[in-house]
Scaffold this motif. Structure first.
Motif, mmCIF file in Angstrom:
data_model
loop_
_atom_site.group_PDB
_atom_site.id
_atom_site.type_symbol
_atom_site.label_atom_id
_atom_site.label_comp_id
_atom_site.label_asym_id
_atom_site.label_seq_id
_atom_site.Cartn_x
_atom_site.Cartn_y
_atom_site.Cartn_z
ATOM 1 N N SER A 150 40.303 32.849 38.172
ATOM 2 C CA SER A 150 40.399 34.127 38.882
ATOM 3 C C SER A 150 41.770 34.333 39.518
ATOM 4 N N LEU A 151 42.325 33.280 40.086
ATOM 5 C CA LEU A 151 43.635 33.410 40.732
ATOM 6 C C LEU A 151 44.772 33.058 39.774
ATOM 7 N N ASP A 155 47.271 35.703 37.810
ATOM 8 C CA ASP A 155 48.683 35.621 38.172
ATOM 9 C C ASP A 155 49.540 35.408 36.929
ATOM 10 N N ALA A 188 41.707 41.922 39.340
ATOM 11 C CA ALA A 188 42.098 41.894 40.748
ATOM 12 C C ALA A 188 43.613 41.783 40.911
ATOM 13 N N GLN A 189 44.232 40.926 40.110
ATOM 14 C CA GLN A 189 45.689 40.754 40.213
ATOM 15 C C GLN A 189 46.418 42.002 39.739
ATOM 16 N N MET A 191 45.302 45.114 39.888
ATOM 17 C CA MET A 191 45.168 46.139 40.931
ATOM 18 C C MET A 191 46.069 45.832 42.118
ATOM 19 N N ALA A 192 46.197 44.554 42.444
ATOM 20 C CA ALA A 192 47.092 44.177 43.541
ATOM 21 C C ALA A 192 48.538 44.547 43.224
ATOM 22 N N ALA A 193 48.861 44.590 41.922
ATOM 23 C CA ALA A 193 50.212 44.978 41.502
ATOM 24 C C ALA A 193 50.359 46.486 41.346
ATOM 25 N N GLY A 194 49.289 47.227 41.652
ATOM 26 C CA GLY A 194 49.375 48.687 41.646
ATOM 27 C C GLY A 194 48.793 49.370 40.434
ATOM 28 N N PRO A 209 35.558 43.835 40.146
ATOM 29 C CA PRO A 209 36.290 43.819 41.419
ATOM 30 C C PRO A 209 36.337 45.207 42.043
ATOM 31 N N THR A 210 36.293 45.245 43.351
ATOM 32 C CA THR A 210 36.331 46.522 44.073
ATOM 33 C C THR A 210 37.571 47.309 43.681
#
Length: 338
Positions: A150-151, A155, A188-189, A191-194, A209-210
């Motif tokens: 997941s992480l 990444d 998730a990663q 979305m975290a990057a936009g 993921p939300t």
């Protein structure tokens, strides 16, 4: 000789990593140096061979294992690390053999015999070993594996896209097939990057993921519309040929295509040249496909499961890793973050 091997491997690790990058493996090495739980046992390790994999070998050598390293036909490796292993007298093979324990990846060494049993790293390997006549620990069925997949793999996807000239994901539409540990981590990663993320999965009760949109794989109209509007399509199903039914749509689309699975998830009808990194897992284009800090606990768990198999207390077939092993490793890993 074992001391010389360990010293050389430690020297390389010290140049590349801080102790905080692999606390569980360091603790395992220290403990096993005195207890030597693998002395006199032949072990085969199929973990993809990169600089960070050296950290996994240290506890095994300290434990007295007669270690052989196997190269996977499914995944790339670092030739420099392979040369180093051979220089140190650690055998490297791609052929099956006879061992006490086989620590496998995607079932590529299932043809090897293992007196005490097997430890399988991946979900795809589960299907290879589901009828095995020996005990098999499936590390994918662990809480610890979530750290890696997941992480770490998510990444790795972001770093790989940057490697191919796509560092800016802001407001990009990314469609991810598969919402297991790898797919949800990638979502998730991203979305975290936009990025704007849509997840497609055959399981109707998947909890994406939300913030990610969700489409059931059987909804062909919505799936086709999502693919047609995608900037990037990522396959993370864990199944060979999973995207074969969409090969014509994907080939003609303008989307960047990327595979995160060990198998060819786009299928034989998709030219390798159409997919980043020739359909190999896209993060394996990087010198470190997954950072060691995400792999540390998983590698330690695989090693611990190998020792556990030698107790002889397990019936044939698939088993999840014992929770007490997981808990012990997680406690060490978490203590280092305090």
């Amino acid at each position: 000789m074992a001391h010389e091997k360990s010293a050389r491997l430690r020297e390389i690790l010290d140049r590349a990593y801080a102790p905080g990058d692999y606390p569980a493996l360091i603790a395992q090495t220290a403990q096993w140096s005195s207890t030597r739980p693998l002395a006199g046992n032949r072990l085969l390790d199929v973990t993809p061979v990169f600089t960070n994999t050296i950290a996994k070998y240290l506890p095994l050598i300290a434990a007295g294992a007669d270690l052989t390293v196997s190269l996977s036909p499914l995944l790339p490796h670092d030739p420099r690390v392979v040369r180093l292993l051979r220089e140190l007298g650690i055998p490297v093979t791609d052929q099956p053999g006879h061992y006490d324990v086989v620590m496998d990846c995607a079932g590529v060494q299932a043809a090897s015999t293992a007196r005490a049993g097997y430890v399988e790293l991946t979900k795809s390997g589960q299907y290879v070993y589901q009828s095995c006549a020996k005990p098999v620990f499936l590390v994918d069925d662990s809480r610890i594996k979530l750290i890696e997949t997941s992480l770490g793999t998510g990444d790795g996807l972001i770093r790989a896209l940057a490697h191919f000239g796509h560092p800016d994901l802001v407001d990009r539409s990314i469609v991810i097939f598969g919402c297991g540990k790898v797919g949800s981590g990638a979502a998730a990663q991203a979305m975290a990057a936009g990025a704007r993320v849509t997840v497609i999965d055959s399981d109707p009760i998947i909890d994406p993921p939300t913030g990610a949109a969700f489409i059931q794989a059987r909804d062909q109209g919505r799936v086709s519309a999502a693919v047609a509007g995608a900037w990037c399509v990522v396959s993370a199903t864990g199944a060979a040929g999973a995207l074969s039914p969409l090969v014509d749509e994907l080939r003609s689309s303008g989307a960047i295509l990327a595979n995160l699975g060990a198998e060819d998830e786009f299928g034989p009808g998709m030219p390798a040249s159409r997919v980043l990194h020739g359909k190999l897992p896209v993060n394996f284009v990087l010198p470190e496909p997954t950072h060691l800090r995400y792999l540390d606990a998983t590698m330690a768990l695989v090693n611990a499961c190998a020792v556990e198999l030698l107790t002889g207390g397990y019936s044939p077939g698939l088993h999840g890793p014992p929770q007490r092993l997981e808990q012990r490793i997680l406690e060490v890993a978490m203590m280092s973050k305090d």
